[in-house]
Design an enzyme around this catalytic site. Structure first.
Site, PDB file in Angstrom:
ATOM      1  N   ASP A 258       0.819  -1.208   0.000  1.00  0.00           N
ATOM      2  CA  ASP A 258       0.000   0.000   0.000  1.00  0.00           C
ATOM      3  C   ASP A 258       0.857   1.264   0.000  1.00  0.00           C
ATOM      4  O   ASP A 258       1.811   1.384   0.776  1.00  0.00           O
ATOM      5  CB  ASP A 258      -0.912  -0.012   1.230  1.00  0.00           C
ATOM      6  CG  ASP A 258      -1.829   1.186   1.293  1.00  0.00           C
ATOM      7  OD1 ASP A 258      -2.696   1.311   0.418  1.00  0.00           O
ATOM      8  OD2 ASP A 258      -1.668   2.014   2.216  1.00  0.00           O
ATOM      9  N   GLU A 295       1.660  -0.024  -4.868  1.00  0.00           N
ATOM     10  CA  GLU A 295       0.784   1.111  -5.148  1.00  0.00           C
ATOM     11  C   GLU A 295       1.627   2.370  -4.980  1.00  0.00           C
ATOM     12  O   GLU A 295       2.148   2.633  -3.896  1.00  0.00           O
ATOM     13  CB  GLU A 295      -0.401   1.171  -4.194  1.00  0.00           C
ATOM     14  CG  GLU A 295      -1.326   2.349  -4.517  1.00  0.00           C
ATOM     15  CD  GLU A 295      -2.231   2.761  -3.380  1.00  0.00           C
ATOM     16  OE1 GLU A 295      -3.230   3.453  -3.643  1.00  0.00           O
ATOM     17  OE2 GLU A 295      -1.948   2.406  -2.218  1.00  0.00           O
TER      18      GLU A 295
END
Length: 590
Positions: A258, A295
């Protein structure tokens, strides 16, 4: 070589460099721990037996703390940890792993993927019951949104506080092990979304144990994870140890990392590069391919450049610009970060070059952003970029959690999905997208009363400036969560069934034709036929996408039509026409 050795799950150990003494409580019995050097404490001669409950006390404090490396918190994030040895949980299968680049990924949230046994929330076991449908669709890998323990029984998981643990309401480590084995038996890989850039606000006790955070850097969540200040080597090993747990001990096939741009690291070697090199060692150890997906909003090809060539070594990164280009073009939205997108020209750029902002001005950020992707690079290719029409952020961070197909016609969704699924990247679907699910995917939480009130108020304020405050569901209400649970019976209804068949057709075409899964960006080109019509060329094949709302009276000439969605006609000379929004997969006439 990796600096993170295999973990001994049969021993009690904890890193607490700021403590003078540590006591461990095991099933109610307290015992002092021994200093073991480098800030570690252990308990020799006392085995950690699976099922035992334990907690730590630092320097005689009244507060008993869960283990930072706990695999299980059956009674919540503030309670005692449970000893778990993942080895007996692993179920033997014939799975040998899979290279996920260029494959079909499917993002799902365990709690809303199915209604679950009581109809009020899904579990790993209820998710297993729907894996056959994903295989039939043509999915190659499921990507689980974070399953780390978090406060309450429902949430997205990005406020997790246990980087080694599995949320009890989903089924804990045992449930995850059953899910991984069930997926592997069906030929599905499993990718786990992990959050290394911050911890949630409730149940985050890491800072009490040692210098896990630093004020040298700041993130949207406060002080950054300590990756380059005193004590950082042990903190970096803490993150790598978590990755090893999932990839080696639990047996998942990849990690989605993330918001890696919030891993603030000024050391000579970035923690992502260290992780990438460690994973290469673990691949040899396990004998199967392992995948790292980042990401990142930086638009930097260095993210997917091998560490040997100075990059961060990720196998893939999410390509938000492709999403923005397709979304804004098909929907007409131009607010916020969509401001620079929406034109057919911008759409063509992201389909051909991945990044729109590639060393160019971003009006949303008010600065020059990104770097260009080299279509001839030997270090990465189109499959290094994950592309999608929907994901949890792009749906759930809207005021009402509405999906793109809630605001456009089925023909327009068919056109947009064809550009993603037959485009050059690695496509990813978001749960229910394939049948145009009627359910939203809202933001939901189950915090305590005090924190929950702050979250609810913050959510309203966030969207008030856009005039959307009245549309914002209260994230604390259970009904907000339950409204997002997929309704699988919809798949059998006419409109939903037609969209599901279209997605199946596109995925089958991608598998059947080499041109449609070619990773070479140089083999992709886009012809802008009109502001509402583009022709995506993929080698000898092409995708005609028309957003409407009016007809396309005269499109390209087709030697062969492989598939179509919408009312299509074909002239005597092969010229295609569409009565409204839709898509055609074709072999263009010469």
């Amino acid at each position: 070589m990796s600096t993170v050795p295999a973990r001994d799950y049969g021993a009690y150990r904890v890193w607490a460099p700021d403590a003078r003494q540590v006591t461990v409580r095991i099933d109610g019995a307290e015992q002092p721990m021994r200093t073991a050097g480098d800030g570690w404490f252990d308990l020799p001669g006392v085995p950690a037996v699976p099922g035992a409950r334990y907690a730590f006390r630092l320097d005689g404090s009244e507060l008993w703390l869960p283990d930072p490396r706990s695999l299980s918190q059956p009674d919540g994030v503030h309670a005692d940890s449970e000893v778990v040895d993942p080895a007996p949980l692993r179920q033997e299968t014939s799975w040998e792993g899979r290279d996920l680049r260029g494959r079909i990924l499917y993002e799902l949230h365990v709690g809303t993927f199915t209604p679950g046994p009581d109809g009020r929330g899904g579990t790993f076991d209820s998710a297993i019951e729907r894996l056959d449908e994903l295989v039939e669709l043509g999915v190659d890998a499921v990507e689980l949104m974070p399953v780390a323990p978090f406060p309450g029984d429902r949430g997205w998981g990005y406020d997790g506080v246990g980087l080694y643990g599995v949320h009890a309401a989903y089924g804990g480590p045992e449930g995850l092990a059953r899910f991984v084995a069930a997926a592997h038996r069906r030929g599905l890989a499993v990718v786990l979304d992990v959050v290394h850039n911050h911890l949630g606000p409730a149940g985050n006790y890491l800072g009490r144990f040692g210098p896990y955070f630093t004020d040298r850097h700041h993130t949207p969540w406060g002080s950054a994870i300590n990756l380059d200040a005193p004590g950082s080597p042990q903190v970096r090993d803490f993150l790598l140890g978590s990755a090893r747990l999932w990839l080696v001990d639990v047996g998942v096939d990849g990690l989605r990392l993330d918001a890696v741009h919030e891993l603030r690291d000024d050391s000579h070697r970035h923690v992502l590069a260290e992780l990438a090199d460690a994973v290469s060692v673990w691949e040899e150890e396990t004998g199967r391919p392992l995948t790292l997906i980042a990401e990142s909003d930086r638009n930097q090809p260095a993210t997917v450049t091998p560490t040997a060539h100075g990059g961060l070594g990720m196998d893939m990164q999410w390509a938000d610009d492709v999403h923005h280009g397709v979304h804004a073009w098909i929907s007409g939205e131009r607010a916020g970060y969509y401001a620079d997108f929406g034109s057919a020209e911008a759409l063509a750029t992201v389909l051909e070059e991945v990044f729109l902002h590639a060393g160019t001005w971003s009006s949303f950020r008010q600065e020059v952003w990104g770097a260009p992707v080299d279509p001839g690079s030997g270090e990465y290719d189109a499959h290094s970029f994950v592309t999608f029409l929907q994901d949890h952020d792009q749906v759930g961070n809207r005021a009402a959690g509405d999906r793109i197909h809630h605001g456009i016609t089925p023909g327009a969704q068919a056109a947009a999905s064809a550009l993603i699924l037959l485009g050059p990247g690695t496509p990813m679907l978001f749960q229910g997208e394939e049948w145009a699910a009627s359910t939203p995917f809202t933001y939901f939480t189950a915090h305590d009363e005090e924190l929950g009130a702050l979250v609810s108020a913050g959510r309203r304020e966030e969207f008030a400036a856009m005039g959307w405050a009245a549309q914002v569901p209260d994230p604390q209400l259970r009904s907000t969560f339950e409204s997002s649970i997929l309704r699988w019976r919809e798949r059998e209804q006419a409109g939903h069934a037609a969209m599901l068949e279209w997605y199946r057709t596109l995925i089958a075409l991608r598998r059947a034709h080499a041109d449609l899964h070619d990773p070479a960006l140089a083999a992709t080109a886009v012809d802008v036929l009109a502001e509402g019509t583009v022709l995506l060329r993929r080698g000898a094949l092409a995708v005609l996408a028309h957003r409407g709302p009016g007809p396309l009276p005269a499109g390209p000439r087709a030697a062969e039509v492989l598939a179509s969605f919408g009312e299509m006609t074909r002239g005597a000379d092969g010229t295609l026409a569409l009565a409204g929004p839709g898509a055609v997969v074709l072999r263009p006439a010469r």
